[in-house]
Design an enzyme around this catalytic site. Structure first.
Site, PDB file in Angstrom:
ATOM      1  N   THR A  17       9.721   1.570   3.762  1.00 27.67           N
ATOM      2  CA  THR A  17       9.440   0.310   3.382  1.00 27.67           C
ATOM      3  C   THR A  17      10.847  -0.619   3.255  1.00 27.67           C
ATOM      4  O   THR A  17      10.731  -2.215   3.021  1.00 27.67           O
ATOM      5  CB  THR A  17       8.599   0.254   2.369  1.00 27.67           C
ATOM      6  OG1 THR A  17       7.170   0.553   2.707  1.00 27.67           O
ATOM      7  CG2 THR A  17       8.115  -1.039   1.490  1.00 27.67           C
ATOM      8  N   THR A  94       9.512   6.231   0.321  1.00 30.01           N
ATOM      9  CA  THR A  94       9.368   6.860  -0.491  1.00 30.01           C
ATOM     10  C   THR A  94       8.450   7.806   0.221  1.00 30.01           C
ATOM     11  O   THR A  94       8.332   8.772  -0.831  1.00 30.01           O
ATOM     12  CB  THR A  94       8.966   5.742  -1.666  1.00 30.01           C
ATOM     13  OG1 THR A  94       7.238   5.154  -1.033  1.00 30.01           O
ATOM     14  CG2 THR A  94      10.219   4.966  -1.496  1.00 30.01           C
ATOM     15  N   ASP A  95       7.523   8.352   0.449  1.00 27.51           N
ATOM     16  CA  ASP A  95       6.324   9.031   1.026  1.00 27.51           C
ATOM     17  C   ASP A  95       6.738  10.050   0.970  1.00 27.51           C
ATOM     18  O   ASP A  95       5.935  10.954   0.572  1.00 27.51           O
ATOM     19  CB  ASP A  95       4.865   8.361   1.591  1.00 27.51           C
ATOM     20  CG  ASP A  95       4.502   7.234   1.429  1.00 27.51           C
ATOM     21  OD1 ASP A  95       4.345   7.176   0.526  1.00 27.51           O
ATOM     22  OD2 ASP A  95       3.966   6.868   2.260  1.00 27.51           O
TER      23      ASP A  95
END
Length: 169
Positions: A17, A94-95
């Site tokens: 992202t 970030t996942d």
């Protein structure tokens, strides 16, 4: 009298992202911007670190693979072997950032600071957090050169040890 030498920080971009672009409406595409584009929006860092950047991948966090992890490990090992940097910053989605950070903590020698960072909002979104997180990660990496404390995650003004970090939504 010898001159002061700034820490050399290599930014390795993998997408996520932080490199995402928001489209009209609420959808976005992760991993659209290059490492150079991410660095271009930061304030002048010439007094903080001697920066260089490379694009290793440009994928969403859900597409992070073992092969990319191995590419990161091999590239960091090459950086150490060839004395190309004093610290490394990795931009990442970030996942799966916590999994990558833990893997790198186990796979890399602790003699080089490696800092992961990312963002919760795309680069062109209102209130994008990526530039600040990247700025902070570079500053922590540069300051960590003398400490050499392995792998960390820098997000939202906090430093997290790779062993103990967990994303909670």
């Amino acid at each position: 009298m010898t001159g002061f030498s700034l820490p050399r920080v290599m930014v390795l971009a993998t997408g996520g992202t932080i490199a995402g672009v928001q489209h009209q409406g609420s959808s976005y595409s992760a991993g659209q911007l290059t490492a150079e584009a991410l660095l271009s929006v930061l304030p002048d860092m010439s007094g903080v670190a001697d920066l260089s950047a490379e694009q290793l991948a440009n994928v969403g966090s859900q597409s992070m693979t073992y092969a990319i992890w191995c590419d990161i490990v091999h590239r960091v090992a090459e950086i150490v072997r060839n004395d190309q940097a004093d610290a490394v910053v990795i931009t990442h989605g970030t996942d799966t950032m916590e999994e990558t950070a833990y893997f790198l903590q186990l796979a890399l020698p602790a003699n080089l600071p490696v800092i992961l960072t990312g963002a919760m909002r795309p680069a062109n979104a209102w209130g994008a957090d990526g530039p600040r997180n990247l700025f902070d990660a570079i500053r922590v990496a540069a300051a960590s050169v003398s400490v050499r404390n392995g792998v960390s995650i820098v997000m939202n003004g906090h430093i997290h040890d790779a062993r103990y970090v967990q994303k909670i939504m």
